[in-house]
Motif scaffolding. Structure first.
Motif, mmCIF file in Angstrom:
data_model
loop_
_atom_site.group_PDB
_atom_site.id
_atom_site.type_symbol
_atom_site.label_atom_id
_atom_site.label_comp_id
_atom_site.label_asym_id
_atom_site.label_seq_id
_atom_site.Cartn_x
_atom_site.Cartn_y
_atom_site.Cartn_z
ATOM 1 N N ALA A 120 0.689 -1.274 0.050
ATOM 2 C CA ALA A 120 -0.134 -0.016 -0.015
ATOM 3 C C ALA A 120 0.853 1.334 0.025
ATOM 4 N N ARG A 121 1.964 1.329 0.655
ATOM 5 C CA ARG A 121 3.007 2.259 0.606
ATOM 6 C C ARG A 121 3.388 2.749 -0.854
ATOM 7 N N ASP A 122 3.690 1.607 -1.390
ATOM 8 C CA ASP A 122 4.261 1.961 -2.752
ATOM 9 C C ASP A 122 3.123 2.955 -3.588
ATOM 10 N N ILE A 123 1.751 2.284 -3.545
ATOM 11 C CA ILE A 123 0.870 3.181 -4.093
ATOM 12 C C ILE A 123 0.599 4.475 -3.453
ATOM 13 N N VAL A 124 0.618 4.666 -2.209
ATOM 14 C CA VAL A 124 0.453 6.078 -1.732
ATOM 15 C C VAL A 124 1.701 6.874 -2.167
ATOM 16 N N ASP A 125 2.796 6.420 -2.213
ATOM 17 C CA ASP A 125 3.988 7.083 -2.509
ATOM 18 C C ASP A 125 4.052 7.297 -4.201
ATOM 19 N N ARG A 126 3.171 6.721 -5.077
ATOM 20 C CA ARG A 126 3.040 6.834 -6.402
ATOM 21 C C ARG A 126 4.194 6.105 -7.020
ATOM 22 N N VAL A 127 4.696 5.209 -6.642
ATOM 23 C CA VAL A 127 5.907 4.390 -7.261
ATOM 24 C C VAL A 127 5.423 3.093 -7.801
ATOM 25 N N ALA A 128 4.149 2.428 -7.337
ATOM 26 C CA ALA A 128 3.592 1.247 -7.923
ATOM 27 C C ALA A 128 3.268 1.307 -9.256
ATOM 28 N N ARG A 129 3.692 -0.002 -10.044
ATOM 29 C CA ARG A 129 3.709 0.042 -11.459
ATOM 30 C C ARG A 129 1.860 -0.355 -11.544
ATOM 31 N N ALA A 130 1.650 -0.094 -12.648
ATOM 32 C CA ALA A 130 0.324 -0.282 -12.996
ATOM 33 C C ALA A 130 0.116 -1.762 -13.402
ATOM 34 N N PRO A 131 -1.161 -2.205 -12.870
ATOM 35 C CA PRO A 131 -1.258 -3.916 -13.416
ATOM 36 C C PRO A 131 -1.440 -4.089 -14.650
ATOM 37 N N GLY A 132 -1.039 -5.330 -15.202
ATOM 38 C CA GLY A 132 -1.255 -5.832 -16.420
ATOM 39 C C GLY A 132 -2.698 -6.011 -16.682
ATOM 40 N N GLN A 133 -3.086 -6.134 -17.907
ATOM 41 C CA GLN A 133 -4.541 -6.435 -18.198
ATOM 42 C C GLN A 133 -4.887 -7.759 -17.650
ATOM 43 N N ASP A 134 -6.218 -7.605 -17.019
ATOM 44 C CA ASP A 134 -7.018 -8.695 -16.363
ATOM 45 C C ASP A 134 -6.210 -9.409 -15.294
ATOM 46 N N GLN A 135 -5.306 -8.654 -14.776
ATOM 47 C CA GLN A 135 -4.568 -9.014 -13.556
ATOM 48 C C GLN A 135 -5.498 -8.878 -12.251
ATOM 49 N N ILE A 136 -5.321 -9.739 -11.300
ATOM 50 C CA ILE A 136 -5.921 -9.511 -9.728
ATOM 51 C C ILE A 136 -4.735 -8.747 -9.088
ATOM 52 N N VAL A 137 -5.146 -7.591 -8.652
ATOM 53 C CA VAL A 137 -4.372 -6.858 -7.681
ATOM 54 C C VAL A 137 -4.312 -7.037 -6.276
ATOM 55 N N PHE A 138 -3.050 -7.545 -5.535
ATOM 56 C CA PHE A 138 -2.879 -7.684 -4.450
ATOM 57 C C PHE A 138 -2.316 -6.534 -3.595
ATOM 58 N N ILE A 139 -2.872 -5.981 -2.746
ATOM 59 C CA ILE A 139 -2.589 -4.619 -2.239
ATOM 60 C C ILE A 139 -2.103 -4.987 -0.665
ATOM 61 N N ASP A 140 -1.310 -4.914 0.011
ATOM 62 C CA ASP A 140 -0.834 -5.224 1.282
ATOM 63 C C ASP A 140 -0.549 -4.245 2.387
ATOM 64 N N GLY A 141 -1.116 -4.291 3.448
ATOM 65 C CA GLY A 141 -0.895 -2.982 4.567
ATOM 66 C C GLY A 141 -1.451 -1.752 4.375
ATOM 67 N N LEU A 142 -2.893 -1.772 4.253
ATOM 68 C CA LEU A 142 -3.365 -0.616 4.330
ATOM 69 C C LEU A 142 -3.133 0.279 5.924
ATOM 70 N N ASP A 143 -3.119 -0.731 7.060
ATOM 71 C CA ASP A 143 -2.746 -0.142 8.315
ATOM 72 C C ASP A 143 -1.517 0.514 8.431
ATOM 73 N N GLU A 144 -0.645 0.202 7.690
ATOM 74 C CA GLU A 144 0.822 0.388 7.809
ATOM 75 C C GLU A 144 0.959 1.938 7.123
ATOM 76 N N VAL A 145 0.058 2.595 6.207
ATOM 77 C CA VAL A 145 0.170 3.794 5.667
ATOM 78 C C VAL A 145 -0.766 4.762 6.368
ATOM 79 N N ARG A 146 -1.495 4.379 7.055
ATOM 80 C CA ARG A 146 -2.603 5.312 7.662
ATOM 81 C C ARG A 146 -1.924 6.145 8.901
ATOM 82 N N ALA A 147 -1.653 7.364 8.462
ATOM 83 C CA ALA A 147 -1.050 8.124 9.482
ATOM 84 C C ALA A 147 -1.500 9.512 9.504
ATOM 85 N N GLY A 148 -0.993 10.396 10.348
ATOM 86 C CA GLY A 148 -1.397 11.724 10.126
ATOM 87 C C GLY A 148 -2.582 12.093 11.020
#
Length: 395
Positions: free
Chosen positions: A70-98
């Motif tokens: 989840a941090r890579d997505i929030v930091d905008r460094v995560a790559r876009a998934p391929g077509q028809d790929q299932i996306v696994f996003i781990d750790g929402l709790d680890e980036v909830r701050a502020g």
């Protein structure tokens, strides 16, 4: 953090398991996590150390994709998934701050999913950090068919625990006797959590058969073993001196506290900070560190490519709270610590709930005040057995 260091961090205390998950709060439908693969979108909730990241690694590998933090997505460094790929996003709790309710990180994830064309996805989060209907409705807006299921990771069964005990004969010579002793010490309820089971096995093995009686005792014994556990060459070259383990664990706790309070993942040996790493050489001089290098070189941390990451977030929270409690006892104002942990509503922000739970255990002088800040988080993340009877009633 690199993909390699993430893998090392997540698998360092791994206990293999065949995960099961139940749907919804009523739990009327429970089955193997792999049997939920037909769902377009789900959120996987579990307690700290329950194995959410490990499950995602297994499931993403089975689907021939890679888990994204989840941090890579929030930091905008995560790559876009391929077509028809299932996306696994781990750790929402680890980036909830502020300050506030933690909606900003989820907003970034929603934006990323929308830009990716609303793919099928799975998202993991700690039970205590999931905001219920608010989060669910927000995710449904970007989910295929606008439907998201909430799955709860089930604890290990007795059969699974016994299988794991039999698989570790070097540490558990008699699995049945181990189970019986755990019953005598009232620790069976903890064994549904893979991390706590693993720590208990290590604690008993390292203690020559001596059993801790509380969750705090398990963490303390396990952390001391991590501090002591060095290879034969290191032990011969530099034998441990009196008090050295305590100093090392205190240093590790201070470093973990800085990481948690600054929302960083690792300490780097370089001088330049990054989005997720803190340069330990640039730490403020007043921080009472005895030997930062030794702490980072211990098994409390895993180090890859010059970046040292706490072996598990729960261990970081335990040691950080213990070190902070010591500083508070020595004169550090509690209000200053809480100011770094609380939002505008006076409650701890999402990533600080585990730290607060262990601070309640370690800092007795202001326990009554701390207990009022997050009763549910304290029950889920700390050690209620360490509290007095009246304190447990107040919760």
């Amino acid at each position: 953090m690199t993909k390699k260091s993430q893998t090392t961090h997540r698998t360092a205390l791994r206990v293999s398991r065949s995960a099961t998950a139940r749907r919804g709060e009523d739990g009327i439908e429970t089955k193997a996590l792999s049997d939920w693969r037909t769902l377009d979108a789900y959120v996987l909730l579990g307690d700290p150390g329950a194995g959410k990241s490990w499950c995602f690694e297994d499931e993403s590998a089975a689907c021939h994709v890679t888990t994204i933090s989840a941090r890579d997505i929030v930091d905008r460094v995560a790559r876009a998934p391929g077509q028809d790929q299932i996306v696994f996003i781990d750790g929402l709790d680890e980036v909830r701050a502020g300050a506030g309710d933690g909606k900003a990180p989820l907003g970034a994830i929603r934006e990323w999913l929308a830009q990716a064309g609303n793919p099928r996805f799975r998202l993991s989060c700690r039970e205590a950090d999931w905001l219920g209907e608010s989060d669910l409705r927000a995710l449904e807006r970007v989910a295929p068919g606008q439907r998201v299921e909430v799955l709860h990771l089930e604890p290990l069964s007795r059969a699974e625990v016994m299988t794991l005990l039999h698989a570790r004969p070097n540490e558990v010579s008699d699995a049945d006797a181990f189970w019986h002793q755990a019953e005598q010490h009232g620790l069976i309820p903890l064994f549904g959590n893979p991390l706590l089971l693993d720590l208990t096995i290590k604690a008993v093995a390292s203690g020559g058969g001596a059993w801790p009686s509380t969750r705090q005792g398990i963490y303390e014994a396990a952390c001391r073993q991590l501090a002591i556990d060095r290879n034969i060459e290191h032990r011969a070259a530099k034998p441990l001196k009196s008090g050295e383990v305590d100093r090392l664990l205190n240093d590790a706790g201070l470093l973990c506290a800085v990481l948690l309070l600054s929302n960083k993942l690792s300490c780097s040996q370089g001088m330049d900070d990054s989005a997720d790493s803190l340069a330990w050489a640039a730490l403020p001089e007043p921080l009472p560190l005895h030997d930062a290098r030794a702490a980072l070189a211990s098994k409390v941390f895993t180090t890859v490519a010059g970046r040292s990451t706490p072996r598990h977030r729960s261990i970081a929270e335990y040691l950080a709270a213990k070190a902070l409690a010591k500083l508070i006892h020595q004169g550090l104002p509690l209000a200053r610590v809480l100011a770094l942990m609380q939002g505008f509503d006076g409650k701890p922000v999402e990533p600080m709930r585990g730290l607060l739970a262990w601070l309640v255990v370690h800092h007795r002088a202001d326990r009554a005040r701390l207990l009022q800040l997050d009763p549910l988080g304290i029950v889920l993340n700390g050690d209620v057995a360490a509290l007095g009877r009246s304190e447990r009633i107040d919760l």
